[in-house]
Design a protein around this motif. Structure first.
Motif, short mmCIF file in Angstrom:
data_model
loop_
_atom_site.label_atom_id
_atom_site.label_comp_id
_atom_site.label_asym_id
_atom_site.label_seq_id
_atom_site.Cartn_x
_atom_site.Cartn_y
_atom_site.Cartn_z
N PHE A 72 -5.98 3.76 -13.95
CA PHE A 72 -5.66 2.67 -13.04
C PHE A 72 -5.98 1.33 -13.67
CE2 PHE A 72 -6.65 6.17 -10.00
CZ PHE A 72 -5.39 6.28 -9.44
N MET A 73 -5.14 0.35 -13.38
CA MET A 73 -5.40 -1.01 -13.84
C MET A 73 -6.69 -1.52 -13.21
SD MET A 73 -1.55 -2.46 -13.45
CE MET A 73 -2.01 -4.11 -13.90
N GLU A 74 -6.81 -1.28 -11.92
CA GLU A 74 -8.00 -1.63 -11.18
C GLU A 74 -7.97 -0.84 -9.89
OE1 GLU A 74 -10.16 -5.68 -9.69
OE2 GLU A 74 -9.38 -5.53 -11.72
N VAL A 75 -9.15 -0.53 -9.37
CA VAL A 75 -9.26 0.26 -8.15
C VAL A 75 -9.85 -0.61 -7.05
CG1 VAL A 75 -10.48 2.20 -7.08
CG2 VAL A 75 -9.47 2.46 -9.36
N ILE A 76 -9.28 -0.49 -5.86
CA ILE A 76 -9.74 -1.26 -4.70
C ILE A 76 -10.02 -0.28 -3.57
CG2 ILE A 76 -9.09 -2.99 -3.00
CD1 ILE A 76 -7.23 -4.18 -5.18
N GLU A 77 -11.13 -0.49 -2.86
CA GLU A 77 -11.43 0.31 -1.69
C GLU A 77 -11.25 -0.55 -0.45
OE1 GLU A 77 -15.05 2.76 0.49
OE2 GLU A 77 -15.29 2.15 -1.60
N ILE A 78 -10.47 -0.03 0.49
CA ILE A 78 -10.23 -0.74 1.75
C ILE A 78 -10.41 0.26 2.88
CG2 ILE A 78 -8.57 -2.05 3.13
CD1 ILE A 78 -7.14 -2.63 0.40
N ASP A 79 -11.27 -0.07 3.82
CA ASP A 79 -11.51 0.78 4.98
C ASP A 79 -11.83 2.22 4.60
OD1 ASP A 79 -11.03 -1.39 6.70
OD2 ASP A 79 -8.88 -0.97 6.76
N GLY A 80 -12.53 2.40 3.49
CA GLY A 80 -12.95 3.73 3.07
C GLY A 80 -11.92 4.50 2.27
N PHE A 81 -10.76 3.92 2.01
CA PHE A 81 -9.72 4.57 1.23
C PHE A 81 -9.55 3.84 -0.10
CE2 PHE A 81 -8.39 5.34 5.70
CZ PHE A 81 -8.60 6.72 5.70
N MET A 82 -9.22 4.60 -1.14
CA MET A 82 -9.05 4.03 -2.47
C MET A 82 -7.57 3.76 -2.74
SD MET A 82 -12.18 4.04 -3.25
CE MET A 82 -12.09 3.45 -4.92
N TYR A 83 -7.31 2.67 -3.47
CA TYR A 83 -5.96 2.27 -3.85
C TYR A 83 -5.97 1.87 -5.32
CZ TYR A 83 -4.99 1.77 1.18
OH TYR A 83 -4.84 2.00 2.51
N GLY A 84 -4.89 2.16 -6.02
CA GLY A 84 -4.78 1.74 -7.41
C GLY A 84 -3.36 1.87 -7.93
N ILE A 85 -3.04 1.06 -8.93
CA ILE A 85 -1.75 1.14 -9.62
C ILE A 85 -2.03 1.64 -11.03
CG2 ILE A 85 0.16 -0.20 -10.59
CD1 ILE A 85 -0.09 -2.09 -8.22
N LYS A 86 -1.26 2.62 -11.45
CA LYS A 86 -1.44 3.15 -12.80
C LYS A 86 -0.76 2.23 -13.82
CE LYS A 86 -2.31 7.99 -11.87
NZ LYS A 86 -1.94 9.38 -12.21
N ASP A 87 -1.50 1.92 -14.86
CA ASP A 87 -1.00 1.07 -15.93
C ASP A 87 0.28 1.65 -16.54
OD1 ASP A 87 -1.40 -1.28 -17.63
OD2 ASP A 87 -1.76 0.17 -19.23
N SER A 88 0.32 2.97 -16.71
CA SER A 88 1.49 3.61 -17.32
C SER A 88 2.73 3.45 -16.44
CB SER A 88 1.22 5.09 -17.59
OG SER A 88 0.90 5.76 -16.39
#
Length: 195
Positions: A72-88
């Protein structure tokens, strides 16, 4: 991390949940032939959301493993859930067409702006509180989900002033029409004569 070339662009659609940012982004992307890079998330799909079309819905274990491998480019947690965009994913999609779009909250939008600077154009899609509440109820969100989404409303609205462009989305077709002209200008294609 993928290094963007001068002409490569990332259009980031942001704004309060329920403002129609995904709908407007998809309409503009289709009109201009720009592909979407999807985020990965550990949150469960909402009614009507489809894996691989709205998000990549994955388990917490799979997300943690991908993060451990630094996918992941960077990981963000919002309301207990994880989000991320893969660099590839970003690299593959942008190399195929010089421009992509993503739908993110203010944290993701800001992260991409910090990483890629002038190559990132943030577009805030917003609506008033009552309109958003009605849209969330109409799509079948639970009272708990609506409360969670609305707890971020003021912060998402405040982020409008940081964005390069902001559109009040009363009617998606009109919003998309105005927005597409602006995006076409960034792409220097001069393909659209919408007047």
């Amino acid at each position: 991390m993928y290094e963007l070339k001068d002409q490569e662009m990332i259009f980031v659609f942001t704004g309060p949940n329920g403002a129609g940012r995904r709908t407007v982004a998809e309409m503009s992307g289709t009109t201009l032939g720009i592909k979407q890079v999807l985020s990965y998330t550990t949150r469960p799909p909402r009614p009507g959301e489809v894996d691989g079309e709205d998000y990549h819905f994955i388990s917490g274990e799979a997300f943690i493993e991908a993060d451990r491998r630094q996918e992941f480019m960077e990981v963000i947690e919002i309301d207990g859930f994880m989000y991320g965009i893969k660099d590839s994913d970003l690299a593959e999609m942008i190399q195929a067409g010089n421009a992509i779009y993503v739908v993110l909250n203010r944290y993701g939008a800001e992260m991409l702006k910090q990483l890629y600077g002038k190559n990132v154009v943030r577009i805030s899609i917003y609506a008033d509180r009552e309109t958003i509440l009605a849209r969330q109820r109409d799509r079948g969100d639970s009272a708990l989900m609506i409360e969670r989404y609305m707890s971020h409303y003021d912060e998402e609205m405040a982020y409008r002033s940081e964005c390069e462009h902001a559109f009040e989305n009363i009617d998606s077709a009109h919003t998309m029409f105005d927005l597409t002209k602006i995006l076409d200008g960034y792409l220097n294609r001069n393909l659209l004569d919408l007047d």
